[in-house]
Every structure is written in structure tokens, then in C-alpha cells.
Enzyme design. Structure first.
Site, PDB file in Angstrom:
ATOM      1  N   CYS A  34      74.925  60.422  11.109  1.00 17.45           N
ATOM      2  CA  CYS A  34      73.793  61.281  11.566  1.00 17.45           C
ATOM      3  C   CYS A  34      73.528  62.328  10.593  1.00 17.45           C
ATOM      4  O   CYS A  34      73.511  62.231   9.055  1.00 17.45           O
ATOM      5  CB  CYS A  34      73.829  61.626  13.058  1.00 17.45           C
ATOM      6  SG  CYS A  34      72.699  62.260  14.023  1.00 17.45           S
ATOM      7  N   THR A  35      73.331  63.784  11.043  1.00 17.52           N
ATOM      8  CA  THR A  35      73.198  64.754  10.149  1.00 17.52           C
ATOM      9  C   THR A  35      74.399  65.127   9.495  1.00 17.52           C
ATOM     10  O   THR A  35      74.322  66.302   8.798  1.00 17.52           O
ATOM     11  CB  THR A  35      72.587  65.968  10.981  1.00 17.52           C
ATOM     12  OG1 THR A  35      73.008  66.241  12.011  1.00 17.52           O
ATOM     13  CG2 THR A  35      70.970  65.557  11.470  1.00 17.52           C
TER      14      THR A  35
END
Lengths: 203, 203
Positions: B98-99
């Protein structure tokens, strides 16, 4: 709506976190992690602990209960069984992932119903008068059971759709970018190489 | 081999637990959860805490690092950036979900490389000299980045296969019964209903 996710020593982490991530965003939901005592509860490897935020005594009327499984679930834990029965009396949905269905069954909640479990443990729910089925997510009345470990994600999305509609559930799927692309096709005993299935059955 | 999974306030739980569940069974692996301080670290909802078992200072030579993401990752956290750079100097694999790739990029580890991130944040890694790609799992040298939240499961299995072979990875897939059957086909912006994609982009 209160979502109560049950923790006990030796639970499998993804069994709990899959439904948490998919059911938690339900509109107006409050999610609590409930156990015999508040504080860290170790998973089946002992390397990870999730924090229980409520004791069983503090959670008397949950709307949705999620029971994760593990390789050695405490089917004889009387406090847990009593809590499951009491909580179930007022839930809208009572759910499990993996061998969590053994705990629901041992509490007498699945008698005469269809349910699923991790494929290696599926036959064991029969002893509690439950009809085992190898479907990945099984709805029978307000009882929703999911197969092994990762199936709690599919269960959470399916149930989120029932509760809050297709648009909501699809937003959750999009937010979690659940567009599965497993690098192998070995996720069920029907698909995995036979020698690996046999090895696991023999353990 | 030591697997270090990074925790920070506001991480997304499934980002960490997907790789944990799929990489943890690697032969001879020791998994630690590492953060600025040991003890509970709250996720992005505040409802769930995972317990950090080591401080950054205690984990000096991890073999495999996993960095989860979250909706607001601490890209300016100097202690975290310094630790990521120091740990990366000796890792065999440095990974994110993800981030989490924003954190690796902010630490200067992905410059000139191809990487992915959650679809809503994908363009942001460009500012760090990273080439964004919307593939679900991206290998570039020893750096492995995964797309949003649930993609860490696919990343973990793919990496487990690289490290310990196809049979091992398939056993993990079978044990976690990862035979995904999402009830909707809305897991990427290319597939989800356009009005939902637009709504999320506008938030």
C-alpha cells in the site's frame, strides 16, 4: 451497531483481521476486540499479539460477533462458550472464520445448520450436529461461517453487502484493493498439487 | 532469517497481517514487529492495536523488512527514515504494501526504480524519483512493492516462492486456504463501478 471480534490465545491473526478490515467500515459501526481479559492476546505463532479492548463481561449485547479460528481452538473453554451463547441471544449476525465454527458449534449454536471451516478441520464440526459444506462462505439464517484463514475477507465483503448494500461493499473492496492475483492456484485441496495436500493431511 | 514488520501510528492492519501470515512460515524465520517503542501501536481506525515486540534500536540487521501503509503515512518521520535506510543496507529483501512504498521512497530507497502503491496514492511516489506502475506486485531488484491493503497477501506468497520454492509457497496458500472468491468484482479502479471510483477520488 457493535461488532465484537473474539480473541483467545492461539487464534490465527488473518482470521480476525480479514473480517475486521472489511466489516469495520460499516456505517455507524463500533468495533471492539473482546477476550477474557483486556490487553495483548497472542496468536498461534506467539510472534504477534492483538490487543483486546473489552472483557467478555463488558460486551453484553453485540450486534455482530466474529469468531476467528486457530490450529487448536479452545472448544472446552466454558467462559467462552457461555459468552458466545449469551451474546448470540441478541446478535443480528453470528459469524466465524476457519475453525472458529468449531467454537460456535461447541457452544451449541450451529446444531442442525450448514456450516464450513478450514478444509483440514471440516469434518470435525459433524460431531456437534452440524452439516459440513466446503463452500467458502456459508449463510444459514443469521449464522455466517467462512472456510480457512483468508476466507474471512470474502465473508466480510459478502456480509457487508447484505447489511449496507452493494455500493458500500464495493467501496470497501476498492479501498482494500481486493483484486486477488495469487501467484499459484493452490488455495484449496481440489486445486493444490496432490502431494502437498497429502503431506498436510498427514501432519 | 529475521523478518521485521514495521509498525507506526495509523498503519493499516491488513497491510501488515497479510505479509505476516504468508511470510512468517518461511523455514527458519523469526518474525518481529518493530516500532519506535515496544508495546501496542494503534492502526488507522484506532480500534485495533498490534504489539511491537522490538524497538528500532534493537533491530539492526533484519533480513527482510515489510513496511505497511496507511491513509496518512509518516513520510517526515526522521527516526523511521533513518532506520529504514540503515536496515536496508543489509537486507536481502525490502518490501512494502500500500502506501508503505511512500515511506521507502521518502527514505530514498526506491529512486530510479519501478514500484507500486495503493491506486489512490500511486502518483505520489513519482515525486521521489520512482516510476509508478499499477501492477499488483512489483519486483525490482531486492525491492518488492505491493498495491493496496490486501495485495500484501499476493506479495507474501510470491516472495515466499522466490525464497523457499514453489512447494513451500503453495503449502502456505493451501494452509491459509487462499482461494479467493470475492462476492463483487470491484477490487481495482478499472473494474469497480465508475461512480464509486469517482466518489473515492473526490474524498
Amino acid at each position: 451497531m457493535q461488532i465484537a471480534i473474539v480473541l483467545f490465545d492461539g487464534f490465527t491473526a488473518l482470521d480476525a483481521v480479514g473480517p475486521y478490515q472489511t466489516l469495520g467500515p460499516l456505517p455507524g459501526a463500533e468495533t471492539v476486540f473482546v477476550a477474557a481479559r483486556t490487553g495483548p492476546v497472542k496468536d498461534d505463532t506467539g510472534n504477534l499479539a492483538l490487543v483486546a479492548t473489552r472483557t467478555f463481561a463488558e460486551v453484553t449485547r453485540p450486534d455482530l460477533v466474529v469468531v476467528p479460528g486457530g490450529p487448536d481452538v479452545p472448544v472446552r473453554d466454558q467462559e467462552l462458550r457461555d459468552w458466545l451463547r449469551a451474546a448470540d441471544a441478541t446478535t443480528t449476525w453470528t459469524t466465524s472464520v476457519c475453525t472458529g465454527s468449531l467454537l460456535l458449534a461447541a457452544a451449541g449454536l450451529l446444531e442442525g445448520r450448514r456450516a464450513t471451516a478450514h478444509w483440514l478441520w471440516l469434518d470435525r464440526i459433524r460431531q456437534y450436529g452440524v452439516e459440513p459444506t466446503s463452500e467458502r462462505v456459508v449463510f444459514d439464517g443469521k449464522y455466517v461461517t467462512a472456510a480457512g484463514v483468508s476466507s474471512g475477507i470474502d465473508m466480510g465483503l459478502a456480509l457487508a453487502g447484505r447489511i449496507a448494500g452493494d455500493d458500500h461493499a464495493q467501496v470497501v473492496q476498492l479501498m482494500t484493493e481486493y483484486d486477488p492475483q495469487p501467484p499459484y492456484d493452490a488455495g484449496s485441496p481440489d486445486k493444490a498439487p496432490a502431494h502437498l495436500v497429502e503431506m498436510m493431511r498427514s501432519l
